[in-house]
Write a protein that holds these residues in place. Structure first.
Motif, PDB file in Angstrom:
ATOM      1  N   THR A 111      48.872  26.123  19.447  1.00  0.00           N
ATOM      2  CA  THR A 111      50.247  25.805  19.058  1.00  0.00           C
ATOM      3  C   THR A 111      50.393  25.758  17.545  1.00  0.00           C
ATOM      4  O   THR A 111      51.383  26.240  16.981  1.00  0.00           O
ATOM      5  CB  THR A 111      50.670  24.451  19.662  1.00  0.00           C
ATOM      6  OG1 THR A 111      50.607  24.545  21.086  1.00  0.00           O
ATOM      7  CG2 THR A 111      52.086  24.087  19.240  1.00  0.00           C
ATOM      8  N   PHE A 112      49.392  25.201  16.879  1.00  0.00           N
ATOM      9  CA  PHE A 112      49.415  25.109  15.422  1.00  0.00           C
ATOM     10  C   PHE A 112      49.535  26.502  14.784  1.00  0.00           C
ATOM     11  O   PHE A 112      50.399  26.740  13.932  1.00  0.00           O
ATOM     12  CB  PHE A 112      48.149  24.409  14.921  1.00  0.00           C
ATOM     13  CG  PHE A 112      47.953  24.505  13.436  1.00  0.00           C
ATOM     14  CD1 PHE A 112      48.690  23.701  12.582  1.00  0.00           C
ATOM     15  CD2 PHE A 112      47.042  25.403  12.899  1.00  0.00           C
ATOM     16  CE1 PHE A 112      48.518  23.790  11.207  1.00  0.00           C
ATOM     17  CE2 PHE A 112      46.864  25.497  11.531  1.00  0.00           C
ATOM     18  CZ  PHE A 112      47.597  24.701  10.686  1.00  0.00           C
ATOM     19  N   THR A 168      52.542  28.213   6.352  1.00  0.00           N
ATOM     20  CA  THR A 168      52.590  29.627   6.711  1.00  0.00           C
ATOM     21  C   THR A 168      52.047  30.483   5.572  1.00  0.00           C
ATOM     22  O   THR A 168      51.247  31.400   5.794  1.00  0.00           O
ATOM     23  CB  THR A 168      54.046  30.043   7.020  1.00  0.00           C
ATOM     24  OG1 THR A 168      54.506  29.317   8.161  1.00  0.00           O
ATOM     25  CG2 THR A 168      54.125  31.536   7.302  1.00  0.00           C
ATOM     26  N   MET A 199      53.769  20.622   8.581  1.00  0.00           N
ATOM     27  CA  MET A 199      54.301  21.769   9.308  1.00  0.00           C
ATOM     28  C   MET A 199      55.746  22.051   8.931  1.00  0.00           C
ATOM     29  O   MET A 199      56.486  21.177   8.521  1.00  0.00           O
ATOM     30  CB  MET A 199      54.189  21.528  10.816  1.00  0.00           C
ATOM     31  CG  MET A 199      52.745  21.604  11.282  1.00  0.00           C
ATOM     32  SD  MET A 199      52.497  21.084  12.977  1.00  0.00           S
ATOM     33  CE  MET A 199      53.239  22.416  13.871  1.00  0.00           C
ATOM     34  N   ASN A 200      56.117  23.286   9.072  1.00  0.00           N
ATOM     35  CA  ASN A 200      57.501  23.727   8.924  1.00  0.00           C
ATOM     36  C   ASN A 200      58.067  23.601   7.512  1.00  0.00           C
ATOM     37  O   ASN A 200      59.267  23.613   7.331  1.00  0.00           O
ATOM     38  CB  ASN A 200      58.422  22.960   9.889  1.00  0.00           C
ATOM     39  CG  ASN A 200      57.952  23.119  11.318  1.00  0.00           C
ATOM     40  OD1 ASN A 200      57.530  24.207  11.705  1.00  0.00           O
ATOM     41  ND2 ASN A 200      58.018  22.063  12.077  1.00  0.00           N
ATOM     42  N   LYS A 242      46.392  22.539  21.337  1.00  0.00           N
ATOM     43  CA  LYS A 242      46.997  22.092  20.074  1.00  0.00           C
ATOM     44  C   LYS A 242      46.672  23.042  18.941  1.00  0.00           C
ATOM     45  O   LYS A 242      47.508  23.299  18.065  1.00  0.00           O
ATOM     46  CB  LYS A 242      46.535  20.666  19.751  1.00  0.00           C
ATOM     47  CG  LYS A 242      47.194  19.614  20.626  1.00  0.00           C
ATOM     48  CD  LYS A 242      46.729  18.205  20.296  1.00  0.00           C
ATOM     49  CE  LYS A 242      47.436  17.194  21.195  1.00  0.00           C
ATOM     50  NZ  LYS A 242      46.881  15.834  21.028  1.00  0.00           N
ATOM     51  N   ASP A 276      52.912  28.223  15.752  1.00  0.00           N
ATOM     52  CA  ASP A 276      54.082  27.632  15.114  1.00  0.00           C
ATOM     53  C   ASP A 276      54.188  27.999  13.640  1.00  0.00           C
ATOM     54  O   ASP A 276      55.243  27.863  13.028  1.00  0.00           O
ATOM     55  CB  ASP A 276      54.034  26.095  15.212  1.00  0.00           C
ATOM     56  CG  ASP A 276      54.467  25.601  16.584  1.00  0.00           C
ATOM     57  OD1 ASP A 276      54.943  26.430  17.387  1.00  0.00           O
ATOM     58  OD2 ASP A 276      54.319  24.394  16.853  1.00  0.00           O
ATOM     59  N   ASN A 277      53.071  28.427  13.069  1.00  0.00           N
ATOM     60  CA  ASN A 277      53.053  28.654  11.628  1.00  0.00           C
ATOM     61  C   ASN A 277      52.763  30.088  11.220  1.00  0.00           C
ATOM     62  O   ASN A 277      52.497  30.361  10.042  1.00  0.00           O
ATOM     63  CB  ASN A 277      52.037  27.705  10.974  1.00  0.00           C
ATOM     64  CG  ASN A 277      52.501  26.259  11.029  1.00  0.00           C
ATOM     65  OD1 ASN A 277      53.450  25.875  10.362  1.00  0.00           O
ATOM     66  ND2 ASN A 277      51.849  25.461  11.862  1.00  0.00           N
TER      67      ASN A 277
END
Length: 233
Positions: free
Chosen positions: A179-180, A12, A6-7, A176, A183-184
DNA sequence: GCCCAGGGGGCTC
DNA sequence: GAGCCCCATGGG
């Protein structure tokens, strides 16, 4: 699992790449198929574990009976409501749920949702989740498709498709998984709207077997066309 | 006849 | 928090 990365930007890019592939293949889905915000909410309740075809019959019955409105639901006897929505299945449960959401709307916003969607997304979501019959998927569908708020909707297709692509575990919890994605992806209601609709569009073509090796599964060509193809790893 | 469909509530542990 | 059962019709 891929979701650990992630991040770092890669994820993304990959989620957007998959979105672009789906959009090119299927085009705009024009969701939600409803006339008004209120009808989106009614549909969101009635479609729980039910195909949209049967929901359309139930909504048509409500419209014909002249009770497809907030006052209509509030004033109609619950047994009468149950009879009208019978084609959508679980009619006794769903009649009770329609009464509950109607009560919530009459106390908090009216059928236009205006006073509701002015508030922070998380607050409105919590309020919706407190209503009998409104779980996370129904709440997010209402927020996104009725309220125009950027709340990503997770459903069985989402987990099946992205699970088979190896992006998330297929049994990841609802919160979850939501959120995944949130968040992306950029927080765009328009993007979330189209993305979820395209996932359902692809999901309808998938075999429903749990066999990830099924060669007929359209997720395989999707994987080959994206950066998640195991042959490229 | 069997399985699944654009889930959620209630209960148990 | 996970696992199970119940709700119930319609289509493949």
């Amino acid at each position: 699992m891929v979701m650990d990365k992630m991040n770092d930007g890669t994820l993304t890019d990959s989620l957007m790449e998959i979105y672009d592939l789906l959009y090119k293949r299927f085009g705009p889905q024009n969701w939600w198929p409803a006339e008004t915000q209120f009808e989106v909410i009614v549909g969101a309740i009635l479609t729980q574990s039910t195909s949209w075809r049967n929901v359309e019959k139930a909504i048509s019955n409500l419209r014909t009976a002249g009770v497809l409105s907030l006052d209509g639901l509030l004033e109609t006897d619950i047994d009468k409501l149950a009879e009208l929505i019978r084609p959508s299945g679980y009619y006794n449960m769903k009649a009770r749920k329609l009464k509950a959401i109607a009560g919530f709307l009459s106390e908090n916003s009216g059928s236009d949702l205006d006073s509701l969607i002015k508030r922070p997304l998380d607050e409105v979501r919590q309020d919706l989740l407190s209503v009998y019959g409104v779980g996370p998927e129904t709440a997010d569908s209402i927020l996104l498709y009725a309220g125009g708020l950027p709340s990503f909707v997770i459903d069985a297709y989402t987990r099946r498709i992205f699970g088979r692509l190896g992006i998330i575990p297929e049994d990841l919890s609802y919160e979850k998984a939501r959120t995944f994605f949130m968040d992306n992806l950029p927080p765009s209601a328009q993007l979330f709207n189209e993305y979820h609709a395209l996932i359902v569009r692809l999901g309808k073509e998938m075999c429903t077997s749990r066999n990830p090796k099924c060669n007929l599964c359209p997720v395989k060509p999707l994987a080959r066309e994206s950066s998640f193809c195991c042959n490229r790893a």
